[in-house]
Design a protein around this motif. Structure first.
Motif, short mmCIF file in Angstrom:
data_model
loop_
_atom_site.label_atom_id
_atom_site.label_comp_id
_atom_site.label_asym_id
_atom_site.label_seq_id
_atom_site.Cartn_x
_atom_site.Cartn_y
_atom_site.Cartn_z
N GLN A 83 -12.41 0.30 156.43
CA GLN A 83 -11.19 1.10 156.36
C GLN A 83 -9.96 0.21 156.50
OE1 GLN A 83 -10.58 5.14 158.44
NE2 GLN A 83 -9.78 3.70 159.92
N VAL A 84 -8.91 0.54 155.74
CA VAL A 84 -7.60 -0.05 155.96
C VAL A 84 -6.67 1.07 156.41
CG1 VAL A 84 -6.95 0.22 153.50
CG2 VAL A 84 -5.69 -1.38 154.97
N THR A 85 -5.93 0.80 157.49
CA THR A 85 -4.98 1.78 158.01
C THR A 85 -3.58 1.22 157.81
OG1 THR A 85 -6.55 2.54 159.69
CG2 THR A 85 -4.22 3.09 160.03
N LEU A 86 -2.79 1.91 157.00
CA LEU A 86 -1.45 1.43 156.67
C LEU A 86 -0.45 1.93 157.71
CD1 LEU A 86 -1.55 2.01 152.81
CD2 LEU A 86 -2.31 0.03 154.14
N ILE B 38 -12.50 0.52 149.43
CA ILE B 38 -12.08 0.53 150.83
C ILE B 38 -11.52 1.90 151.19
CG2 ILE B 38 -10.57 -0.54 152.55
CD1 ILE B 38 -10.43 -2.99 150.62
N ARG B 39 -12.04 2.50 152.24
CA ARG B 39 -11.52 3.78 152.72
C ARG B 39 -10.09 3.58 153.23
NH1 ARG B 39 -15.11 5.46 157.00
NH2 ARG B 39 -13.63 4.77 158.56
N THR B 40 -9.21 4.52 152.92
CA THR B 40 -7.82 4.38 153.29
C THR B 40 -7.39 5.43 154.32
OG1 THR B 40 -7.12 5.78 151.44
CG2 THR B 40 -7.17 3.39 151.06
N SER B 41 -6.51 5.00 155.21
CA SER B 41 -5.91 5.89 156.19
C SER B 41 -4.45 5.49 156.36
CB SER B 41 -6.65 5.78 157.54
OG SER B 41 -6.07 6.62 158.53
N ILE B 42 -3.58 6.46 156.59
CA ILE B 42 -2.17 6.14 156.81
C ILE B 42 -1.69 6.77 158.11
CG2 ILE B 42 -1.57 5.69 154.40
CD1 ILE B 42 -0.45 8.45 154.16
N PHE B 43 -0.88 6.02 158.81
CA PHE B 43 -0.34 6.38 160.12
C PHE B 43 0.76 7.43 159.93
CE2 PHE B 43 1.44 4.47 164.26
CZ PHE B 43 0.30 4.75 164.99
N VAL B 44 0.63 8.59 160.56
CA VAL B 44 1.65 9.63 160.39
C VAL B 44 1.97 10.30 161.73
CG1 VAL B 44 1.03 10.13 157.99
CG2 VAL B 44 -0.01 11.45 159.83
N ASP B 45 3.19 10.81 161.83
CA ASP B 45 3.57 11.62 162.97
C ASP B 45 3.00 13.03 162.79
OD1 ASP B 45 5.24 9.61 164.17
OD2 ASP B 45 6.72 10.00 162.60
N PRO B 46 2.89 13.80 163.88
CA PRO B 46 2.36 15.16 163.77
C PRO B 46 3.39 16.13 163.20
CG PRO B 46 3.00 14.73 166.03
CD PRO B 46 3.19 13.44 165.29
N GLU C 87 -0.64 13.94 149.08
CA GLU C 87 -0.21 13.61 147.72
C GLU C 87 -0.33 12.12 147.40
OE1 GLU C 87 3.60 15.27 146.86
OE2 GLU C 87 3.03 17.28 147.53
N THR C 88 -0.53 11.30 148.41
CA THR C 88 -0.67 9.86 148.16
C THR C 88 -2.08 9.49 147.72
OG1 THR C 88 -1.35 9.28 150.42
CG2 THR C 88 1.03 9.39 149.96
N GLY C 89 -3.03 10.40 147.95
CA GLY C 89 -4.42 10.10 147.61
C GLY C 89 -5.21 9.47 148.72
N THR C 90 -4.65 9.37 149.92
CA THR C 90 -5.35 8.75 151.03
C THR C 90 -6.59 9.54 151.43
OG1 THR C 90 -5.06 7.77 153.23
CG2 THR C 90 -4.06 9.92 152.88
N ASP C 91 -7.57 8.85 151.97
CA ASP C 91 -8.77 9.52 152.45
C ASP C 91 -8.54 10.19 153.80
OD1 ASP C 91 -10.63 8.54 150.35
OD2 ASP C 91 -10.19 6.59 151.22
#
Length: 241
Positions: A89-92, A127-135, A145-149
Motif C-alpha cells: 500500500q501507498v498512503t498519500l 499497488i493499493r492506494t490510500s489517501i489521508f483525509v480529515d473526517p 472520485e479520485t479512484g483511491t482504494d
C-alpha cells in the motif's frame, strides 16, 4: 478485524541521532512482525531525517506482512521510490516540507486531478492506494472520485478530544466512516492513536481495516518492552464491543 501496522520512523530517528546503525531498522521490523505486527509502515521525507530512502529498499527485502509507504507525492523522487519497491500500500499524505509531523488531510476537491493521476499510476503498478483525509464528508466524497482504494482518517483531533469528551470527539469520525462505507472505500486510520484511546475508536468505527501507529507505540515500548507493547496494541485492535 482491524490490522495493526507499526510505524518505525521513530526507530530511524533514534538511529540517525548518533550517525550509526543502532538500532537497526531492518532488525526492528523483523522483530515487530515476529511479535505480531500485521504490517510495517514507513514515512520517508525528502530530508531523510528519520527513514532514509535506502531503508525502504532494505525493508522491502524482508517485510513479510503488509508494507505501507506513506509520504507526500509532490516530489517525483517519492513516486519513483514507491514504484521501484511496490509495497502492499501507498498512503498519500499532504505534509508540508519541513513539517514535524503530518497535520492535515488532503483537500480532495482542490487536488482532485493530481490525486487521480497519481492513484492511477500506482494502481497500474498493482499497488493499493490510500489517501489521508480529515473526517469531513465532502473530503470523503471527493476521495471517492479520485479512484483511491482506501482513505486513512487523520485522527489527531479525536485523540486531542478523547480525554475531554470521547463521544463528541468521535462523532465526525463515525459519520465519515459511515459515508466511506456507503461509497465502498476501504477505511484506515492513524495519528496519535494510543493504548488510551484506540479501543474506543476501533469499537465505534465500522469496518476499520487498519491502524498505523508509531509514536505512542514506540514510547510505550520504552517502559513495557516492544513485544509486550505490540501485544497490548493488538488486543485493543481486536477488542469486541
Amino acid at each position: 478485524m482491524t490490522k495493526l501496522s507499526v510505524n518505525i520512523n521513530k526507530i530511524a530517528t533514534l538511529r540517525n541521532s548518533r550517525g550509526g546503525d543502532n538500532p537497526n531498522v531492518v532488525k526492528v521490523a523483523i522483530d515487530c512482525e515476529r511479535f505480531g505486527a500485521e504490517g510495517i509502515t514507513v514515512h520517508p521525507r525528502p530530508d531523510e531525517r528519520h527513514i532514509r530512502y535506502q531503508d525502504v529498499y532494505d525493508l522491502k527485502e524482508i517485510v513479510t506482512t503488509e508494507f505501507n509507504i506513506e509520504g507526500n507525492p509532490s516530489e517525483r523522487k517519492f513516486v519513483e521510490l514507491v514504484l521501484a519497491n511496490k509495497p502492499t500500500q501507498v498512503t498519500l499524505v499532504p505534509d508540508a516540507l519541513g513539517a514535524i509531523t503530518s497535520n492535515a488531510g488532503w483537500d480532495t476537491i482542490t487536488h482532485k486531478s493530481l490525486l487521480i493521476d497519481l492513484i492511477s499510476e500506482f494502481k497500474e503498478a498493482g499497488i493499493r492506494t490510500s489517501i489521508f483525509v480529515d473526517p469531513d464528508l465532502k473530503m470523503v466524497e471527493g476521495a471517492k472520485e479520485t479512484g483511491t482504494d482506501r482513505i486513512e482518517l487523520y485522527t489527531e483531533p479525536y485523540a486531542e478530544g478523547y480525554t475531554k469528551n470521547r463521544e463528541s470527539a468521535i462523532k465526525d469520525f463515525v459519520l465519515a466512516a459511515g459515508r466511506a462505507n456507503e461509497l465502498g472505500l476501504g477505511l484506515n486510520a492513524g495519528h496519535d492513536l494510543s493504548l488510551e484511546n484506540l479501543r474506543y475508536f476501533q469499537q465505534n468505527i465500522p469496518n476499520l481495516l487498519e491502524v498505523s501507529i508509531g509514536h505512542a507505540l514506540i514510547c510505550d515500548s520504552i517502559y513495557l518492552g516492544l513485544e509486550n507493547t505490540i501485544q497490548l496494541y493488538l488486543r485493543e485492535t481486536k477488542a469486541k464491543i
